[in-house]
Design an enzyme around this catalytic site. Structure first.
Site, PDB file in Angstrom:
ATOM      1  N   ASP A 172      -9.059  -5.645   5.521  1.00 29.20           N
ATOM      2  CA  ASP A 172      -8.187  -4.750   5.541  1.00 29.20           C
ATOM      3  C   ASP A 172      -8.031  -3.739   6.922  1.00 29.20           C
ATOM      4  OD1 ASP A 172      -6.036  -3.280   3.139  1.00 29.20           O
ATOM      5  OD2 ASP A 172      -7.091  -1.841   4.814  1.00 29.20           O
ATOM      6  N   SER A 207      -1.970   0.440  -0.568  1.00 37.47           N
ATOM      7  CA  SER A 207      -2.914   1.319  -0.287  1.00 37.47           C
ATOM      8  C   SER A 207      -3.169   2.388  -1.076  1.00 37.47           C
ATOM      9  CB  SER A 207      -2.153   1.893   1.165  1.00 37.47           C
ATOM     10  OG  SER A 207      -3.231   2.481   1.957  1.00 37.47           O
ATOM     11  N   HIS A 209      -2.636  -4.872   6.268  1.00 34.51           N
ATOM     12  CA  HIS A 209      -2.586  -3.879   5.338  1.00 34.51           C
ATOM     13  C   HIS A 209      -1.178  -3.756   4.712  1.00 34.51           C
ATOM     14  CE1 HIS A 209      -3.921  -0.133   3.483  1.00 34.51           C
ATOM     15  NE2 HIS A 209      -3.028   0.616   3.981  1.00 34.51           N
TER      16      HIS A 209
END
Ligand SMILES: *[C@@H]1O[C@H](CO)[C@@H](O)[C@H](O)[C@H]1NC(C)=O
Ligand SMILES: *[C@@H]1O[C@H](CO)[C@@H](O)[C@H](O)[C@H]1NC(C)=O
Ligand SMILES: *[C@@H]1O[C@H](CO)[C@@H](O)[C@H](O)[C@H]1NC(C)=O
Ligand SMILES: *[C@@H]1O[C@H](CO)[C@@H](O)[C@H](O)[C@H]1NC(C)=O
Ligand SMILES: *[C@@H]1O[C@H](CO)[C@@H](O)[C@H](O)[C@H]1NC(C)=O
Ligand SMILES: *[C@@H]1O[C@H](CO)[C@@H](O)[C@H](O)[C@H]1NC(C)=O
Ligand SMILES: *[C@@H]1O[C@H](CO)[C@@H](O)[C@H](O)[C@H]1NC(C)=O
Ligand SMILES: *[C@@H]1O[C@H](CO)[C@@H](O)[C@H](O)[C@H]1NC(C)=O
Ligand SMILES: *[C@@H]1O[C@H](CO)[C@@H](O)[C@H](O)[C@H]1NC(C)=O
Length: 372
Positions: free
Chosen positions: A253, A176, A321
């Site tokens: 995502d 991320s 994710h």
């Protein structure tokens, strides 16, 4: 006692098999960057506390190899959101707690076949700008340290004498906001979103301005763009990166889906709520929007796909994710696969040059191996 409490807490949240894996792994403590290093560089978390990392020592054939994994946790783009963050574990080491390493950080060979015995480090995230800022905010009694770039340097210089300086193999990974940090720092490391809406563009623009990030962006990129702040976006500076890089992301995502493609501010009526919760309830036009989002992502990485000779890719079609850090997506019997390869195998094949690894799945509902 601590261990027992954590296991119980984790059990409530995760399926049993995963809990077993967690329960057998030791907790990895927090190491603060040396006070002198921090002072010398001016490297502090948002609230002025010392930056931190977690370190699990390598062993056996992995003793000279290093995996650095950068923690994620979004961004803060104004004083208010940064002040709030400064009182949490993603803004202050005072709130960080030890935890268990899993996925790419696991020390268990059957859960992490290629990297389990490397020196494994989690760089804890506490600056709010993907380890890239360098400025300061001060107003009356409140102050904020925007020192991500310095935190990066401080952690690296703490690790160098612990063996990183003589690493035989090294891999920088991240999830991320930490994934973005990898793009930003990999060339520096190796020498020793495809955002759609204006909302996210503005957010990043604010992060870059507030935290003084621009000076730390790739200069070959910033000098070639009309707006140098664009160079915070991987698609603009990807071609300037020299380090071999592996792009692991799903085409759908979930963080981007919820925060970039359809942030709640863009959907005040909640038309997307049901689709976000349960994909089978999405309308045809919502699915089309998701498919267009996937195509944008493929377009943004297309020249990398076509022309990078050292690069690897794993763009699957799951709704997920941060797939490296979670055991169930990294390497497990039912984890996502393409051409029957798990993410752990794909990354290993690329890293060790066992096989060319550029895999892109067909569009949703392709992806029979996803756990939607
Ligand atoms: C490693 O993981 C496997 C699979 O989850 C488990 O059976 C085994 O007990 C673990 N080994 C150690 C040493 O934790
Ligand atoms: C660093 O060490 C000095 C003296 O040893 C101490 O006063 C200071 O609070 C420390 N700084 C941090 C951020 O812990
Ligand atoms: C700043 O701190 C001082 C002493 O703690 C306090 O008297 C003052 O009210 C504070 N000012 C603001 C703006 O919070
Ligand atoms: C990485 O960046 C830091 C700070 O800009 C610099 O001091 C260092 O020399 C760089 N390392 C390499 C190997 O380029
Ligand atoms: C920019 O490109 C030049 C020429 O290819 C190269 O020597 C230099 O290292 C690059 N700078 C950065 C920051 O990547
Ligand atoms: C998702 O929606 C479908 C169709 O309405 C329904 O059959 C299914 O049970 C829902 N799944 C979950 C997990 O709620
Ligand atoms: C596809 O990417 C190229 C740059 O790689 C860009 O110029 C073009 O506008 C993109 N096309 C679409 C439809 O987004
Ligand atoms: C997929 O890989 C697993 C081991 O990871 C193997 O047992 C299985 O036979 C493979 N399936 C196919 C269709 O190759
Ligand atoms: C390399 O990958 C291709 C496609 O995934 C596969 O067919 C082939 O068997 C692999 N080769 C080796 C040596 O693993």
């Amino acid at each position: 006692m601590m261990m027992l409490r954590l296991s119980v807490a984790v059990l409530l949240l995760l399926p049993f098999a995963l809990w077993c894996a967690y329960a057998q792994s030791p907790l990895v403590g927090i190491t603060l960057v040396k006070n002198t290093t921090a002072k010398e560089l001016g490297a502090y978390c948002l609230d002025g506390s010392l930056p931190a990392y977690q370190f699990s020592k390598g062993f056996g054939s992995g003793a000279s190899n290093w995996l650095l994994h950068i923690e994620g946790g979004g961004w803060c783009n104004d004083v208010k959101s940064c002040l709030e963050r400064a009182t949490t574990r993603i803004g202050s080491s005072s709130y960080m707690t030890e935890n268990v390493f899993s996925g790419i950080l696991s020390n268990n060979q059957s859960l992490n076949p290629d990297f389990y015995n490397w020196n494994r480090v989690m760089l804890r995230y506490c600056d709010g700008a993907s380890f890239a800022g360098n400025s300061m905010y001060q107003n009356g009694n409140s102050s904020l340290y925007f020192r991500g770039q310095k935190i990066w340097q401080a952690i690296i210089s703490d690790l160098l004498p612990q063996g990183l300086a003589h690493a035989e193999k090294a891999l920088l990974s991240g999830c991320s906001a930490g994934g973005l940090a990898v793009f930003l720092h990999c060339d520096n490391f190796s020498r020793k979103d495809v955002a759609k809406s204006e909302m996210i563009r503005t957010l990043y623009h604010d992060v870059v301005s507030l935290q003084g990030v621009e000076q730390n962006l790739n200069q070959n990129c910033t000098s070639s763009q009309i707006d140098p702040k664009q160079c915070f976006f991987p698609q603009y500076f990807l071609s300037y990166i020299k380090t071999p890089i592996f792009i692991l992301n799903t085409a759908y995502d979930t963080w981007q889906f919820y925060n970039v493609l359809v942030p709640s501010s863009a959907d005040p009526g909640g038309v997307w709520n049901s689709c976000k919760k349960n994909l089978t309830t999405c309308t045809d036009s919502q699915i089309q929007t998701l498919q267009d989002f996937r195509l944008d992502m493929l377009n943004a990485t297309n020249s990398f796909y076509k022309s990078s000779t050292s690069g690897g890719m794993f763009i699957n079609s799951c709704f997920a994710h941060c797939q490296t850090q979670h055991q169930e997506t990294w390497f497990a019997a039912n984890s996502p696969r393409m051409q029957n390869k798990t993410i752990a195998e794909a990354v290993g094949d690329w890293y060790f040059e066992r096989n060319e690894t550029k895999l892109i799945d067909c569009p949703y509902p392709c992806g029979s191996t996803c756990q939607y």
